[in-house]
Design a protein around this motif. Structure first.
Motif, PDB file in Angstrom:
ATOM      1  N   ARG A  83       0.899  -1.241  -0.006  1.00 33.75           N
ATOM      2  CA  ARG A  83      -0.017   0.027  -0.050  1.00 33.75           C
ATOM      3  C   ARG A  83       0.741   1.129   0.003  1.00 33.75           C
ATOM      4  NH1 ARG A  83      -2.548  -0.485   6.344  1.00 33.75           N
ATOM      5  NH2 ARG A  83      -0.672   0.059   7.404  1.00 33.75           N
ATOM      6  N   ARG A 121       5.757   3.302  -0.720  1.00 33.99           N
ATOM      7  CA  ARG A 121       5.070   2.052  -0.769  1.00 33.99           C
ATOM      8  C   ARG A 121       5.591   0.868   0.237  1.00 33.99           C
ATOM      9  NH1 ARG A 121       3.574  -0.486  -6.553  1.00 33.99           N
ATOM     10  NH2 ARG A 121       3.169   1.846  -6.846  1.00 33.99           N
ATOM     11  N   TYR A 157      -3.862   0.618  -2.558  1.00 35.58           N
ATOM     12  CA  TYR A 157      -3.476  -0.817  -2.339  1.00 35.58           C
ATOM     13  C   TYR A 157      -3.120  -1.523  -3.599  1.00 35.58           C
ATOM     14  CZ  TYR A 157      -4.589  -0.814   2.702  1.00 35.58           C
ATOM     15  OH  TYR A 157      -4.540  -0.621   4.122  1.00 35.58           O
TER      16      TYR A 157
END
Length: 123
Positions: free
Chosen positions: A37, A44, A93
């Motif tokens: 995510r 990330r 996500y």
């Protein structure tokens, strides 16, 4: 598109969502899969990973006990069940297919990426 994620949305704190990611057979195959995510302004980050047969899983400490990763090899689909959601879980996500060994927390070790699905948790 080789990886297609879906299931994101807007939910209140404490709520649940189930993300799905359909992959091509070539990617899904015997590969480990993972979820990452990324929130605005942040890097990330790893969320969860699952081995090719679903027998082993690993989670980030921040989601352990609240999220569950699973897969259905007959459907080339990996899932992320998210319970007890918190505002800090808000992010895009991404599902990813591993290259090499499964279970890595490093995005570099995933060679295939979906387009992402937005999860927003309101307080």
């Amino acid at each position: 598109v080789q990886l297609q994620a879906s299931g994101g949305g807007l939910v209140q704190t404490g709520g649940s969502l189930r993300l799905s990611c359909v992959a091509s057979r070539r990617i899904f195959g015997n590969n480990g899969m993972g979820w990452f995510r990324q929130a605005p302004g942040k890097e990330r980050e790893f969320v969860a990973a699952i081995s090719w047969n679903g027998g082993s899983t690993v989670y980030a400490d921040s989601v352990k006990g609240r999220f569950t990763i699973s897969r259905d090899n007959a459907k080339n689909t990996v899932y992320l069940q998210m319970n007890s959601l918190k505002p800090e879980d808000s992010a895009i996500y991404y599902c990813a297919g591993a290259r090499g060994s499964w279970g890595s927390r490093d995005a570099y070790n995933y060679g295939y990426w979906g387009q992402g699905t937005q999860v927003t948790v309101s307080s």
